[in-house]
Every structure is written in structure tokens, then in C-alpha cells.
Scaffold this active site. Structure first.
Site: not given
Ligand code: ITT
Length: 189
Positions: A7-9, A11, A65-66, A138, A140, A171
Site C-alpha cells: 500500500t502507499g497509504n 493510515g 482497495d476501499s 481521508g 474520516d 469496513h
Molecule cells: P493504496 O496504495 O493502498 O491503493 P490509496 O489511498 O490509494 O492507497 P485506495 O485506492 O483504496 O487507497 O483509495 C481509497 C481512498 O478512499 C483513500 O485514499 C481514502 O481517501 C478513502 N478511504 C478508504 N478508507 C478510508 C478510511 O478508513 N477512512 C477515510 N477514508 C478512507
């Protein structure tokens, strides 16, 4: 038990690390370049990313993916949540859907190079009237989950105001619990 979370996230990673520890699973952070496919299905996106990441890393891993789905807007921003967050931010979503029902969904795709296993989790709630709280990441600060019996702050506070409440019912938590059970049962590591 050691598995990589691609992941790049950061959080997402912090939440996953804490939850999977309860299942005796330690995760390591990996952030190789993975080209996310475009699709309306979180499961298709996550599964394709898991396969691509495994082709590069060659070790057991999962991706997640979320997104935030707003029925009034036909599920927007859904799979495009990351992009929309960068472009419109929480202020943009508040302008479009303040007070409206919304749902967070997550799909985790795990692979050890053989099959890809997908695990879904979701939580219903609504968009708040204003941005509140500093925890999490994000969307939240603008998401209030439904009231869940026994879970303090649910139905009232945003995820960003109550990280403990988010930890109990998000989730991601729901999808990670399914992954944790699967890994425990498969006892591969
Ligand atoms: P990856 O590298 O894991 O893909 P990403 O941030 O690009 O990280 P996604 O493509 O799955 O992740 O995009 C999901 C977005 O949805 C994420 O960037 C948030 O903006 C939002 N999101 C997902 N889960 C969330 C959460 O628990 N709380 C707040 N925002 C969330």
C-alpha cells in the site's frame, strides 16, 4: 506469521498492523509501483493489484482497495475515492452530500502466488454536516457510522473524532478480521 501489506497509504497500514496483531499475524510494509486497473469493482481492482504485486515481490501479500459510496450520487466516489479526495477533498463531498447516507467499503485481496482470496468489509453511516476531528485519514472527518449497540460514539461522532470507535467497527476492521481468520486457519506461516 509474516505477510506483506502492499500500500502507499500509511493510515491503512497502521490500522491493519494493529488489527492483524490480534490474530498473531505480523505485517511488513511494501510500496512497490503497482498500476491500479480502472474498474467499478473493488474486488477486481484489488485482485489485479495483488497479482501484479506478487509477480514483482514473489512473497505472500495482500492489497486493499476501499472507498466511500454515496447512494444519492450513484455510489460516487466509490472506486475513485483516492482521486476524488485529492481533487475535491472533504469540503467538496460536504457540498455534494452533507447529511446523506453513505457507506465505506473495503476489499482485501490476498495471494501467496496461487489463488487470490478476496475479503470484503463495509460499514453504513452518513456524511456529517461539517468536518470534525483530527484522527484517522481521508474521509474520516466527515463520516459518521450508524449507531451500533455497545459501541460508544457510534451514531454521533465522526471516525476522525473517535479513532477507538473506528477501530471497533470500520469496513477495514471487518475485512481484516476475515483475512486474519483465514490466515490462522490456513496455518501456512
Ligand atoms: P493504496 O496504495 O493502498 O491503493 P490509496 O489511498 O490509494 O492507497 P485506495 O485506492 O483504496 O487507497 O483509495 C481509497 C481512498 O478512499 C483513500 O485514499 C481514502 O481517501 C478513502 N478511504 C478508504 N478508507 C478510508 C478510511 O478508513 N477512512 C477515510 N477514508 C478512507
Amino acid at each position: 506469521m509474516q505477510v506483506s501489506f502492499v500500500t502507499g497509504n500509511s493510515g491503512k497500514f497502521a490500522e491493519a498492523e494493529k488489527i492483524l496483531k490480534e490474530f498473531g499475524v505480523n505485517i511488513s510494509y511494501q510500496n512497490p509501483q503497482v498500476n491500479e486497473i480502472r474498474s467499478d469493482s473493488l474486488e477486481e481492482i484489488a485482485s489485479a493489484s495483488a497479482r501484479e504485486a506478487h509477480a514483482g515481490l514473489g512473497q505472500p501479500l495482500f492489497v486493499e482497495d476501499s472507498g466511500l459510496f454515496i447512494p444519492l450520487l450513484d455510489g460516487f466516489p466509490g472506486p475513485y475515492s483516492a482521486w476524488v479526495f485529492r481533487k475535491l477533498g472533504n469540503r467538496g463531498i460536504l457540498r455534494l452530500a452533507s447529511g446523506k447516507p453513505a457507506k465505506f467499503r473495503a476489499c482485501i485481496a490476498y495471494t501467496d502466488g496461487e489463488a487470490v482470496h478476496a475479503f470484503m468489509g463495509s460499514v453504513k453511516g452518513k456524511i456529517s454536516d461539517q468536518s470534525r476531528g483530527t484522527g484517522g485519514f481521508g474521509y474520516d472527518p466527515i463520516f459518521i457510522p450508524e449507531k451500533f449497540p455497545g459501541i460508544r460514539h457510534s451514531g454521533e461522532k465522526t471516525f476522525a473524532e473517535s479513532p477507538g470507535m473506528k477501530f471497533a467497527l470500520s469496513h477495514r476492521k471487518r475485512a481484516l478480521e476475515k483475512l486474519g481468520k483465514f490466515l490462522q486457519e490456513s496455518r501456512k506461516y
